[in-house]
Design an enzyme around this catalytic site. Structure first.
Site, PDB file in Angstrom:
ATOM      1  N   PRO A   9       0.847  -1.239   0.177  1.00 45.34           N
ATOM      2  CA  PRO A   9      -0.155   0.026  -0.180  1.00 45.34           C
ATOM      3  C   PRO A   9       0.789   1.393   0.105  1.00 45.34           C
ATOM      4  O   PRO A   9       1.838   1.420   0.596  1.00 45.34           O
ATOM      5  CB  PRO A   9      -0.865  -0.040   1.542  1.00 45.34           C
ATOM      6  N   ASN A  10       0.400   2.078  -0.725  1.00 47.39           N
ATOM      7  CA  ASN A  10       0.804   3.629  -0.877  1.00 47.39           C
ATOM      8  C   ASN A  10       1.999   3.685  -1.737  1.00 47.39           C
ATOM      9  O   ASN A  10       2.456   4.924  -1.941  1.00 47.39           O
ATOM     10  CB  ASN A  10       1.062   4.406   0.417  1.00 47.39           C
ATOM     11  N   ARG A  17       4.923  10.997  -2.625  1.00 40.57           N
ATOM     12  CA  ARG A  17       4.592  10.831  -1.403  1.00 40.57           C
ATOM     13  C   ARG A  17       5.823  11.031  -0.586  1.00 40.57           C
ATOM     14  O   ARG A  17       6.741  10.422  -0.778  1.00 40.57           O
ATOM     15  CB  ARG A  17       4.238   9.356  -1.324  1.00 40.57           C
ATOM     16  N   TYR A  22      11.034   9.091   1.142  1.00 37.22           N
ATOM     17  CA  TYR A  22      11.010   8.131   0.006  1.00 37.22           C
ATOM     18  C   TYR A  22      11.836   8.428  -1.161  1.00 37.22           C
ATOM     19  O   TYR A  22      11.843   7.802  -2.003  1.00 37.22           O
ATOM     20  CB  TYR A  22       9.604   7.557  -0.242  1.00 37.22           C
ATOM     21  N   ASN A  73       8.365  -5.348  -0.918  1.00 42.10           N
ATOM     22  CA  ASN A  73       8.018  -4.162   0.040  1.00 42.10           C
ATOM     23  C   ASN A  73       6.534  -4.219   0.559  1.00 42.10           C
ATOM     24  O   ASN A  73       5.806  -3.600  -0.399  1.00 42.10           O
ATOM     25  CB  ASN A  73       8.369  -2.726  -0.472  1.00 42.10           C
ATOM     26  N   ALA A  76       3.121  -0.605   4.922  1.00 42.00           N
ATOM     27  CA  ALA A  76       2.749  -0.508   6.315  1.00 42.00           C
ATOM     28  C   ALA A  76       2.425  -2.072   6.795  1.00 42.00           C
ATOM     29  O   ALA A  76       2.210  -2.248   8.060  1.00 42.00           O
ATOM     30  CB  ALA A  76       1.487   0.624   6.661  1.00 42.00           C
ATOM     31  N   HIS A  79       4.282  -4.233   9.274  1.00 40.30           N
ATOM     32  CA  HIS A  79       4.301  -4.112  10.494  1.00 40.30           C
ATOM     33  C   HIS A  79       3.259  -4.756  11.499  1.00 40.30           C
ATOM     34  O   HIS A  79       3.153  -4.996  12.680  1.00 40.30           O
ATOM     35  CB  HIS A  79       4.351  -2.573  11.112  1.00 40.30           C
ATOM     36  N   ASP A  86       2.146 -15.319   6.505  1.00 36.69           N
ATOM     37  CA  ASP A  86       1.643 -16.775   6.529  1.00 36.69           C
ATOM     38  C   ASP A  86       1.961 -17.126   4.902  1.00 36.69           C
ATOM     39  O   ASP A  86       2.276 -18.156   4.845  1.00 36.69           O
ATOM     40  CB  ASP A  86       0.311 -16.987   6.986  1.00 36.69           C
ATOM     41  N   GLU A  97      12.947  -8.793   1.776  1.00 33.47           N
ATOM     42  CA  GLU A  97      12.085  -7.825   2.279  1.00 33.47           C
ATOM     43  C   GLU A  97      12.804  -6.424   2.167  1.00 33.47           C
ATOM     44  O   GLU A  97      14.153  -6.215   2.544  1.00 33.47           O
ATOM     45  CB  GLU A  97      11.790  -7.964   3.737  1.00 33.47           C
ATOM     46  N   HIS A  99      12.848  -2.171   2.028  1.00 33.02           N
ATOM     47  CA  HIS A  99      12.374  -0.832   2.704  1.00 33.02           C
ATOM     48  C   HIS A  99      13.189   0.234   2.327  1.00 33.02           C
ATOM     49  O   HIS A  99      14.265   0.212   2.326  1.00 33.02           O
ATOM     50  CB  HIS A  99      12.150  -0.902   4.207  1.00 33.02           C
ATOM     51  N   SER A 101      12.947   3.454   3.080  1.00 27.56           N
ATOM     52  CA  SER A 101      13.507   4.264   4.174  1.00 27.56           C
ATOM     53  C   SER A 101      14.135   3.488   5.249  1.00 27.56           C
ATOM     54  O   SER A 101      13.862   2.071   5.380  1.00 27.56           O
ATOM     55  CB  SER A 101      12.397   4.958   4.823  1.00 27.56           C
ATOM     56  N   ARG A 106      12.870   5.569  12.360  1.00 25.54           N
ATOM     57  CA  ARG A 106      11.597   6.395  12.325  1.00 25.54           C
ATOM     58  C   ARG A 106      10.768   5.986  13.704  1.00 25.54           C
ATOM     59  O   ARG A 106      11.192   5.533  14.834  1.00 25.54           O
ATOM     60  CB  ARG A 106      11.099   5.929  10.768  1.00 25.54           C
ATOM     61  N   ARG A 110       7.366   1.234  13.486  1.00 28.76           N
ATOM     62  CA  ARG A 110       8.087   0.875  12.364  1.00 28.76           C
ATOM     63  C   ARG A 110       9.285  -0.147  12.513  1.00 28.76           C
ATOM     64  O   ARG A 110       9.876  -0.643  11.528  1.00 28.76           O
ATOM     65  CB  ARG A 110       8.511   2.003  11.329  1.00 28.76           C
TER      66      ARG A 110
HETATM   67  C1  DQA Z   1       8.139   1.456   3.694  1.00 30.96           C
HETATM   68  C2  DQA Z   1       8.244   1.673   5.159  1.00 30.96           C
HETATM   69  C3  DQA Z   1       7.007   1.558   6.032  1.00 30.96           C
HETATM   70  O1  DQA Z   1       6.852   1.651   7.385  1.00 30.96           O
HETATM   71  C4  DQA Z   1       5.684   2.310   5.385  1.00 30.96           C
HETATM   72  O2  DQA Z   1       4.496   1.927   5.847  1.00 30.96           O
HETATM   73  C5  DQA Z   1       5.795   2.382   3.792  1.00 30.96           C
HETATM   74  C6  DQA Z   1       7.082   2.066   3.072  1.00 30.96           C
HETATM   75  C7  DQA Z   1       9.494   1.617   3.144  1.00 30.96           C
HETATM   76  O3  DQA Z   1       9.725   1.307   1.864  1.00 30.96           O
HETATM   77  O4  DQA Z   1      10.330   2.517   3.754  1.00 30.96           O
HETATM   78  O5  DQA Z   1       4.982   2.309   3.185  1.00 30.96           O
HETATM   79  O6  DQA Z   1       7.989   0.263   3.585  1.00 30.96           O
END
Ligand code: DQA
Length: 145
Positions: A9-10, A17, A22, A73, A76, A79, A86, A97, A99, A101, A106, A110
């Site tokens: 998401p996002n 964003r 980011y 990635n 959110a 977390h 699963d 995995e 990320h 950031s 942070r 997170r």
């Molecule tokens: C993220 C870090 C997450 O905490 C956040 O919710 C994101 C992006 C990152 O790529 O740094 O959406 O996964």
């Protein structure tokens, strides 16, 4: 050989964003860079971005027999999504995995990943290039890469 790249998401909003966190690179830019790197190494990538937990789970299940590795990635969902954890836990291929950031510098929520225990490894805080590093690692360590 195929690699699956999943963004949660996002992450479709990368570029606009919170660019101070980011960066200015868009998801299309990242996918383009990954495609070029994959093509140079003779592999194919499937890209999926979704803001929906169930679609991410469906994607992991649908690709589990055809993919040689997963770069994810989870945004959110990292977390708190035991359901995505699963789904990944049921997959036998390497999982990286990523990320963008450095989540550990942070907000406290997170600092914990429910995904990390089922991932092969984690890259955090290296910006969009973390995806490229993940791809290089997968290709360097899998038999056909
Ligand atoms: C993220 C870090 C997450 O905490 C956040 O919710 C994101 C992006 C990152 O790529 O740094 O959406 O996964």
């Amino acid at each position: 050989m195929r690699i699956l790249v999943v963004n949660g998401p996002n992450l479709n909003m990368l570029g606009t964003r919170e660019p101070h966190i980011y960066g200015a690179t868009t998801l299309a830019d990242i996918e383009h860079a990954l495609s070029i790197r994959a093509a140079s190494r003779g592999v194919d990538i499937d890209f999926v971005q979704s803001n929906h937990e169930g679609i991410i789970i469906d994607t992991i299940q649908q690709h589990q027999r055809t993919t040689a590795g997963i770069i994810i990635n989870p945004g959110a969902f990292t977390h708190y999504s035991y359901a995505i954890r699963d789904a990944l836990s049921a997959v036998s291929v390497p999982i990286i995995e990523v990320h963008i950031s450095n989540v550990y510098t942070r907000e406290p929520f997170r600092h914990h990943s429910v995904i990390a225990p089922v991932a092969t490894g984690q890259i955090a805080g290296l910006g969009w290039r973390g995806y490229l590093l993940a791809l290089d690692w997968l290709l360097d360590t899998t038999a056909n890469g």
